[in-house]
Motif scaffolding. Structure first.
Motif, PDB file in Angstrom:
ATOM      1  N   THR A  55      43.502  21.427 -40.685  1.00  0.00           N
ATOM      2  CA  THR A  55      43.329  20.097 -41.263  1.00  0.00           C
ATOM      3  C   THR A  55      41.901  19.629 -41.000  1.00  0.00           C
ATOM      4  OG1 THR A  55      45.651  19.539 -40.842  1.00  0.00           O
ATOM      5  CG2 THR A  55      44.128  17.712 -41.233  1.00  0.00           C
ATOM      6  N   PRO A  56      41.150  19.321 -42.029  1.00  0.00           N
ATOM      7  CA  PRO A  56      39.766  18.900 -41.810  1.00  0.00           C
ATOM      8  C   PRO A  56      39.724  17.589 -41.025  1.00  0.00           C
ATOM      9  CG  PRO A  56      40.411  18.515 -44.088  1.00  0.00           C
ATOM     10  CD  PRO A  56      41.510  19.307 -43.463  1.00  0.00           C
ATOM     11  N   PRO A  57      38.775  17.465 -40.109  1.00  0.00           N
ATOM     12  CA  PRO A  57      38.684  16.232 -39.320  1.00  0.00           C
ATOM     13  C   PRO A  57      38.264  15.052 -40.186  1.00  0.00           C
ATOM     14  CG  PRO A  57      36.777  17.632 -38.934  1.00  0.00           C
ATOM     15  CD  PRO A  57      37.721  18.435 -39.768  1.00  0.00           C
ATOM     16  N   ALA A  58      38.698  13.871 -39.778  1.00  0.00           N
ATOM     17  CA  ALA A  58      38.335  12.651 -40.492  1.00  0.00           C
ATOM     18  C   ALA A  58      36.962  12.192 -40.007  1.00  0.00           C
ATOM     19  CB  ALA A  58      39.372  11.561 -40.243  1.00  0.00           C
ATOM     20  N   VAL A  59      35.972  12.331 -40.863  1.00  0.00           N
ATOM     21  CA  VAL A  59      34.604  11.947 -40.523  1.00  0.00           C
ATOM     22  C   VAL A  59      34.078  11.015 -41.604  1.00  0.00           C
ATOM     23  CG1 VAL A  59      32.248  12.753 -40.095  1.00  0.00           C
ATOM     24  CG2 VAL A  59      34.193  14.126 -39.327  1.00  0.00           C
ATOM     25  N   LEU A  60      33.552   9.864 -41.185  1.00  0.00           N
ATOM     26  CA  LEU A  60      32.924   8.941 -42.106  1.00  0.00           C
ATOM     27  C   LEU A  60      31.427   9.192 -42.122  1.00  0.00           C
ATOM     28  CD1 LEU A  60      34.831   5.678 -41.111  1.00  0.00           C
ATOM     29  CD2 LEU A  60      35.178   7.057 -43.166  1.00  0.00           C
ATOM     30  N   VAL A  61      30.800   8.988 -43.281  1.00  0.00           N
ATOM     31  CA  VAL A  61      29.362   9.193 -43.427  1.00  0.00           C
ATOM     32  C   VAL A  61      28.711   7.852 -43.763  1.00  0.00           C
ATOM     33  CG1 VAL A  61      27.530  10.393 -44.672  1.00  0.00           C
ATOM     34  CG2 VAL A  61      29.693  11.564 -44.188  1.00  0.00           C
ATOM     35  N   ALA A  62      27.640   7.554 -43.051  1.00  0.00           N
ATOM     36  CA  ALA A  62      26.920   6.301 -43.261  1.00  0.00           C
ATOM     37  C   ALA A  62      25.429   6.595 -43.389  1.00  0.00           C
ATOM     38  CB  ALA A  62      27.168   5.342 -42.092  1.00  0.00           C
ATOM     39  N   VAL A  79      29.146   9.925 -38.819  1.00  0.00           N
ATOM     40  CA  VAL A  79      27.856  10.598 -38.873  1.00  0.00           C
ATOM     41  C   VAL A  79      26.941   9.757 -39.748  1.00  0.00           C
ATOM     42  CG1 VAL A  79      26.590  12.642 -39.642  1.00  0.00           C
ATOM     43  CG2 VAL A  79      28.827  12.890 -38.547  1.00  0.00           C
ATOM     44  N   SER A  80      25.793   9.386 -39.197  1.00  0.00           N
ATOM     45  CA  SER A  80      24.844   8.574 -39.947  1.00  0.00           C
ATOM     46  C   SER A  80      23.606   9.390 -40.277  1.00  0.00           C
ATOM     47  CB  SER A  80      24.439   7.331 -39.140  1.00  0.00           C
ATOM     48  OG  SER A  80      23.495   6.567 -39.874  1.00  0.00           O
ATOM     49  N   VAL A  81      23.193   9.315 -41.535  1.00  0.00           N
ATOM     50  CA  VAL A  81      21.932   9.917 -41.973  1.00  0.00           C
ATOM     51  C   VAL A  81      20.913   8.790 -42.061  1.00  0.00           C
ATOM     52  CG1 VAL A  81      20.755  11.256 -43.749  1.00  0.00           C
ATOM     53  CG2 VAL A  81      23.174  11.689 -43.247  1.00  0.00           C
ATOM     54  N   ALA A  82      19.873   8.875 -41.236  1.00  0.00           N
ATOM     55  CA  ALA A  82      18.883   7.802 -41.166  1.00  0.00           C
ATOM     56  C   ALA A  82      17.698   8.106 -42.072  1.00  0.00           C
ATOM     57  CB  ALA A  82      18.408   7.603 -39.730  1.00  0.00           C
ATOM     58  N   TYR A  83      17.151   7.037 -42.650  1.00  0.00           N
ATOM     59  CA  TYR A  83      15.979   7.147 -43.513  1.00  0.00           C
ATOM     60  C   TYR A  83      14.879   6.234 -42.991  1.00  0.00           C
ATOM     61  CZ  TYR A  83      18.397   9.882 -47.052  1.00  0.00           C
ATOM     62  OH  TYR A  83      19.054  10.893 -47.706  1.00  0.00           O
ATOM     63  N   LEU A  84      13.647   6.688 -43.155  1.00  0.00           N
ATOM     64  CA  LEU A  84      12.466   5.904 -42.820  1.00  0.00           C
ATOM     65  C   LEU A  84      11.873   5.380 -44.117  1.00  0.00           C
ATOM     66  CD1 LEU A  84      10.280   4.976 -40.752  1.00  0.00           C
ATOM     67  CD2 LEU A  84       9.146   7.178 -41.151  1.00  0.00           C
ATOM     68  N   ALA A  85      11.691   4.060 -44.190  1.00  0.00           N
ATOM     69  CA  ALA A  85      11.111   3.417 -45.374  1.00  0.00           C
ATOM     70  C   ALA A  85       9.893   2.619 -44.944  1.00  0.00           C
ATOM     71  CB  ALA A  85      12.137   2.502 -46.045  1.00  0.00           C
ATOM     72  N   ILE A  86       8.805   2.725 -45.712  1.00  0.00           N
ATOM     73  CA  ILE A  86       7.543   2.076 -45.367  1.00  0.00           C
ATOM     74  C   ILE A  86       6.934   1.470 -46.625  1.00  0.00           C
ATOM     75  CG2 ILE A  86       5.157   2.468 -44.589  1.00  0.00           C
ATOM     76  CD1 ILE A  86       6.257   4.717 -42.818  1.00  0.00           C
ATOM     77  N   SER A  87       6.431   0.244 -46.498  1.00  0.00           N
ATOM     78  CA  SER A  87       5.730  -0.395 -47.602  1.00  0.00           C
ATOM     79  C   SER A  87       4.928  -1.568 -47.067  1.00  0.00           C
ATOM     80  CB  SER A  87       6.716  -0.879 -48.671  1.00  0.00           C
ATOM     81  OG  SER A  87       6.022  -1.374 -49.810  1.00  0.00           O
ATOM     82  N   PRO A  88       3.816  -1.932 -47.720  1.00  0.00           N
ATOM     83  CA  PRO A  88       3.042  -3.086 -47.271  1.00  0.00           C
ATOM     84  C   PRO A  88       3.597  -4.387 -47.825  1.00  0.00           C
ATOM     85  CG  PRO A  88       1.940  -2.075 -49.125  1.00  0.00           C
ATOM     86  CD  PRO A  88       3.153  -1.218 -48.824  1.00  0.00           C
ATOM     87  N   GLY A  89       3.332  -5.462 -47.131  1.00  0.00           N
ATOM     88  CA  GLY A  89       3.595  -6.797 -47.647  1.00  0.00           C
ATOM     89  C   GLY A  89       5.005  -7.026 -48.129  1.00  0.00           C
ATOM     90  N   LEU A  90       5.993  -6.554 -47.410  1.00  0.00           N
ATOM     91  CA  LEU A  90       7.373  -6.721 -47.862  1.00  0.00           C
ATOM     92  C   LEU A  90       7.804  -8.180 -47.727  1.00  0.00           C
ATOM     93  CD1 LEU A  90       8.994  -3.478 -46.406  1.00  0.00           C
ATOM     94  CD2 LEU A  90       8.332  -3.959 -48.755  1.00  0.00           C
TER      95      LEU A  90
END
Length: 232
Positions: free
Chosen positions: A7-14, A96-107
């Motif tokens: 039985t596959p484990p119950a894993v949430l992705v964020a 399990v969380s997949v993290a992203y790096l976001a960059i921009s000027p003057g937000l």
């Protein structure tokens, strides 16, 4: 073990987002105040679960940028930072969380998303201080994001992602100083930047700063810096 009895484990992705910008010449990160449990009232990185099994992870990151911060991913530098899946990182279950790096000027000033009480730009030094309380393992994710940005400023043209389309060398220097957390000698910095072919190129006009004209530049086509701009 046969496939019939497995039985596959119950894993949430964020997805979680480390969104960095410069405000008042200081490196800032976007944090939200959680309006729901767990960690109600604690500050956290923006993010959330995938909408459904058919949603692509990077699409979820772009969606969260729009929902949590009213930001268009097309106007940002966006790259995957890493995956975080230690057991117990989320009291609601295996996430399990997949993290992203976001960059921009003057937000712009952020608008809180559906599960956040408020959102605010926060100086990175404050967010990583001993008194700050970040939800989940977001302190570790933020540390990784800041270190990724610091390292990439040495070897890539990422610093220009913090700048407006045209900028002065003094403004580019303030990016390095804010991200690295050090003061740089202007003449030495100018010499090092000009030593990298096609890192920045003249924009063809000038801006008056403190009564003196300053040349404007824009990002060149080079993405890898050779020689690198090493941290002091």
């Amino acid at each position: 073990m046969s496939s019939e009895s497995w039985t596959p484990p119950a894993v949430l992705v964020a997805v979680d987002l480390v969104i960095l910008t410069l405000r008042d010449s200081a490196l800032n990160v976007l944090l939200v105040e959680r309006g729901i449990d767990p960690f109600r009232g604690a500050r956290a990185l923006p993010g959330g679960f995938l909408n459904n099994a058919g949603e692509d992870i990077v699409a979820a990151a772009r969606r969260e940028l729009a929902e949590e911060a009213n930001l268009d991913a097309a106007t940002l530098h966006l790259e995957q930072l890493g995956a975080y899946g230690e057991p117990g990182r989320d009291p609601r279950g295996r996430v399990v969380s997949v993290a992203y790096l976001a960059i921009s000027p003057g937000l712009p000033e952020p608008v809180a998303g559906t599960d956040a009480a408020r959102a605010a730009w926060t100086p990175v030094d404050e967010a990583l201080s001993d008194t700050a309380r970040l939800a989940f393992d977001h302190r570790r994710i933020l540390l990784d994001g800041v270190e990724r940005a610091r390292a990439k400023l040495e070897n890539t043209s990422l610093a220009t992602a913090f700048c407006a389309p045209t900028f002065t060398i003094a403004e580019l220097q303030r990016v390095y100083e804010a991200v690295w957390g050090v003061a740089l000698d202007p003449r030495n910095f100018y010499r090092k930047v000009q030593a990298v072919p096609d890192f920045i190129v003249p924009a063809g006009n000038q801006r008056t700063t403190k009564g003196r004209p300053a040349r404007l530049f824009r990002a060149g086509s080079r993405t890898e810096l050779t020689p690198p701009l090493t941290r002091p």
